[in-house]
Design a protein around this motif. Structure first.
Motif, PDB file in Angstrom:
ATOM      1  N   ILE A 132       5.213 -40.745  -8.211  1.00  0.00           N
ATOM      2  CA  ILE A 132       3.897 -40.558  -7.601  1.00  0.00           C
ATOM      3  C   ILE A 132       2.904 -41.573  -8.158  1.00  0.00           C
ATOM      4  O   ILE A 132       3.191 -42.271  -9.130  1.00  0.00           O
ATOM      5  N   HIS A 133       1.731 -41.611  -7.541  1.00  0.00           N
ATOM      6  CA  HIS A 133       0.666 -42.492  -8.009  1.00  0.00           C
ATOM      7  C   HIS A 133       0.145 -41.989  -9.353  1.00  0.00           C
ATOM      8  O   HIS A 133       0.023 -40.784  -9.581  1.00  0.00           O
ATOM      9  N   ALA A 134      -0.171 -42.909 -10.244  1.00  0.00           N
ATOM     10  CA  ALA A 134      -0.658 -42.578 -11.590  1.00  0.00           C
ATOM     11  C   ALA A 134      -1.906 -41.702 -11.532  1.00  0.00           C
ATOM     12  O   ALA A 134      -2.769 -41.889 -10.665  1.00  0.00           O
ATOM     13  N   GLY A 135      -1.964 -40.762 -12.443  1.00  0.00           N
ATOM     14  CA  GLY A 135      -3.135 -39.918 -12.578  1.00  0.00           C
ATOM     15  C   GLY A 135      -3.224 -38.756 -11.607  1.00  0.00           C
ATOM     16  O   GLY A 135      -4.210 -38.022 -11.620  1.00  0.00           O
ATOM     17  N   GLN A 136      -2.202 -38.562 -10.773  1.00  0.00           N
ATOM     18  CA  GLN A 136      -2.256 -37.498  -9.769  1.00  0.00           C
ATOM     19  C   GLN A 136      -1.278 -36.357 -10.062  1.00  0.00           C
ATOM     20  O   GLN A 136      -0.992 -35.547  -9.191  1.00  0.00           O
ATOM     21  N   SER A 147      13.804 -30.214  11.077  1.00  0.00           N
ATOM     22  CA  SER A 147      12.897 -29.161  11.556  1.00  0.00           C
ATOM     23  C   SER A 147      11.432 -29.566  11.419  1.00  0.00           C
ATOM     24  O   SER A 147      11.092 -30.468  10.651  1.00  0.00           O
ATOM     25  N   PRO A 148      10.556 -28.858  12.125  1.00  0.00           N
ATOM     26  CA  PRO A 148       9.120 -29.082  11.948  1.00  0.00           C
ATOM     27  C   PRO A 148       8.662 -28.786  10.512  1.00  0.00           C
ATOM     28  O   PRO A 148       7.672 -29.348  10.049  1.00  0.00           O
ATOM     29  N   ALA A 149       9.382 -27.933   9.802  1.00  0.00           N
ATOM     30  CA  ALA A 149       9.028 -27.613   8.414  1.00  0.00           C
ATOM     31  C   ALA A 149       9.112 -28.860   7.535  1.00  0.00           C
ATOM     32  O   ALA A 149       8.320 -29.024   6.610  1.00  0.00           O
ATOM     33  N   TYR A 150      10.047 -29.757   7.823  1.00  0.00           N
ATOM     34  CA  TYR A 150      10.160 -30.996   7.048  1.00  0.00           C
ATOM     35  C   TYR A 150       8.913 -31.860   7.244  1.00  0.00           C
ATOM     36  O   TYR A 150       8.362 -32.395   6.287  1.00  0.00           O
ATOM     37  N   THR A 151       8.461 -31.955   8.470  1.00  0.00           N
ATOM     38  CA  THR A 151       7.243 -32.716   8.768  1.00  0.00           C
ATOM     39  C   THR A 151       6.045 -32.089   8.060  1.00  0.00           C
ATOM     40  O   THR A 151       5.202 -32.799   7.496  1.00  0.00           O
ATOM     41  N   GLU A 152       5.986 -30.773   8.052  1.00  0.00           N
ATOM     42  CA  GLU A 152       4.901 -30.072   7.371  1.00  0.00           C
ATOM     43  C   GLU A 152       4.960 -30.336   5.857  1.00  0.00           C
ATOM     44  O   GLU A 152       3.940 -30.600   5.223  1.00  0.00           O
ATOM     45  N   TRP A 153       6.154 -30.295   5.294  1.00  0.00           N
ATOM     46  CA  TRP A 153       6.368 -30.581   3.868  1.00  0.00           C
ATOM     47  C   TRP A 153       5.852 -31.964   3.515  1.00  0.00           C
ATOM     48  O   TRP A 153       5.115 -32.159   2.565  1.00  0.00           O
ATOM     49  N   ARG A 154       6.256 -32.962   4.311  1.00  0.00           N
ATOM     50  CA  ARG A 154       5.839 -34.338   4.033  1.00  0.00           C
ATOM     51  C   ARG A 154       4.332 -34.517   4.188  1.00  0.00           C
ATOM     52  O   ARG A 154       3.712 -35.295   3.473  1.00  0.00           O
ATOM     53  N   ALA A 155       3.718 -33.788   5.105  1.00  0.00           N
ATOM     54  CA  ALA A 155       2.267 -33.876   5.276  1.00  0.00           C
ATOM     55  C   ALA A 155       1.538 -33.336   4.043  1.00  0.00           C
ATOM     56  O   ALA A 155       0.477 -33.840   3.678  1.00  0.00           O
ATOM     57  N   ILE A 156       2.110 -32.364   3.386  1.00  0.00           N
ATOM     58  CA  ILE A 156       1.484 -31.764   2.210  1.00  0.00           C
ATOM     59  C   ILE A 156       1.638 -32.649   0.981  1.00  0.00           C
ATOM     60  O   ILE A 156       0.697 -32.824   0.208  1.00  0.00           O
ATOM     61  N   GLY A 193       3.344 -35.967   0.886  1.00  0.00           N
ATOM     62  CA  GLY A 193       3.625 -37.380   1.123  1.00  0.00           C
ATOM     63  C   GLY A 193       2.596 -38.359   0.602  1.00  0.00           C
ATOM     64  O   GLY A 193       2.944 -39.456   0.158  1.00  0.00           O
ATOM     65  N   SER A 194       1.338 -37.995   0.603  1.00  0.00           N
ATOM     66  CA  SER A 194       0.299 -38.934   0.153  1.00  0.00           C
ATOM     67  C   SER A 194       0.361 -39.206  -1.347  1.00  0.00           C
ATOM     68  O   SER A 194      -0.217 -40.185  -1.820  1.00  0.00           O
ATOM     69  N   PHE A 197       3.237 -39.789  -2.985  1.00  0.00           N
ATOM     70  CA  PHE A 197       4.380 -40.626  -3.289  1.00  0.00           C
ATOM     71  C   PHE A 197       3.978 -42.094  -3.446  1.00  0.00           C
ATOM     72  O   PHE A 197       3.358 -42.675  -2.570  1.00  0.00           O
ATOM     73  N   ALA A 198       4.382 -42.703  -4.572  1.00  0.00           N
ATOM     74  CA  ALA A 198       4.161 -44.132  -4.777  1.00  0.00           C
ATOM     75  C   ALA A 198       5.200 -44.937  -4.000  1.00  0.00           C
ATOM     76  O   ALA A 198       4.979 -46.105  -3.686  1.00  0.00           O
ATOM     77  N   GLN A 199       6.309 -44.308  -3.710  1.00  0.00           N
ATOM     78  CA  GLN A 199       7.378 -44.893  -2.894  1.00  0.00           C
ATOM     79  C   GLN A 199       8.184 -43.742  -2.328  1.00  0.00           C
ATOM     80  O   GLN A 199       8.037 -42.600  -2.765  1.00  0.00           O
ATOM     81  N   ALA A 200       9.014 -44.044  -1.353  1.00  0.00           N
ATOM     82  CA  ALA A 200       9.842 -42.990  -0.765  1.00  0.00           C
ATOM     83  C   ALA A 200      10.771 -42.394  -1.828  1.00  0.00           C
ATOM     84  O   ALA A 200      11.374 -43.151  -2.604  1.00  0.00           O
ATOM     85  N   PRO A 201      10.862 -41.072  -1.911  1.00  0.00           N
ATOM     86  CA  PRO A 201      11.759 -40.453  -2.896  1.00  0.00           C
ATOM     87  C   PRO A 201      13.217 -40.827  -2.607  1.00  0.00           C
ATOM     88  O   PRO A 201      13.607 -41.037  -1.456  1.00  0.00           O
ATOM     89  N   PHE A 202      14.006 -40.905  -3.669  1.00  0.00           N
ATOM     90  CA  PHE A 202      15.449 -41.075  -3.544  1.00  0.00           C
ATOM     91  C   PHE A 202      16.055 -39.683  -3.558  1.00  0.00           C
ATOM     92  O   PHE A 202      15.858 -38.925  -4.511  1.00  0.00           O
ATOM     93  N   VAL A 203      16.742 -39.328  -2.479  1.00  0.00           N
ATOM     94  CA  VAL A 203      17.317 -37.985  -2.351  1.00  0.00           C
ATOM     95  C   VAL A 203      18.826 -38.086  -2.318  1.00  0.00           C
ATOM     96  O   VAL A 203      19.397 -38.864  -1.565  1.00  0.00           O
ATOM     97  N   ALA A 204      19.457 -37.301  -3.178  1.00  0.00           N
ATOM     98  CA  ALA A 204      20.920 -37.277  -3.234  1.00  0.00           C
ATOM     99  C   ALA A 204      21.405 -35.849  -3.208  1.00  0.00           C
ATOM    100  O   ALA A 204      20.720 -34.926  -3.524  1.00  0.00           O
TER     101      ALA A 204
END
Length: 91
Positions: free
Chosen positions: A10-14, A70-79, A81-82, A84-91
């Motif tokens: 994430i962005h520093a200080g947040q 699902s729409p829940a994923y879009t809702e999650w990212r809206a909450i 996403g701002s 994130f300093a870069q896209a998360p790496f998901v495994a």
């Protein structure tokens, strides 16, 4: 049981705002998804802007198909996403 690991920077200080948003996003969007069991959030000691989000799912499809399409994923990212300093790496 399937374990999803998201490496998040994430962005520093947040950190405090991000953690509040993440917990809210879990409650509002992810926790209601089929197959969701539980989650854990771990913050890096060496790099405070780095987090490991572990989400336990019943099946791989509950995560990759059920939630991610699902729409829940879009809702999650809206909450969260701002933050994130870069896209998360998901495994």
């Amino acid at each position: 049981m399937i374990l999803e690991l998201a490496d998040i920077k994430i962005h520093a200080g947040q950190q405090a705002d991000f953690e509040r948003a993440l917990h809210r996003g879990i409650e509002v969007a992810i926790a209601k998804a089929k197959g969701f069991q539980r989650y854990e959030l771990r913050q890096s000691i060496e790099t405070p802007e780095r987090y490991a989000l572990l989400i336990h799912w019943d099946t791989l499809e509950d995560h990759t198909v059920g939630f991610r399409t699902s729409p829940a994923y879009t809702e999650w990212r809206a909450i969260v996403g701002s933050y994130f300093a870069q896209a998360p790496f998901v495994a």
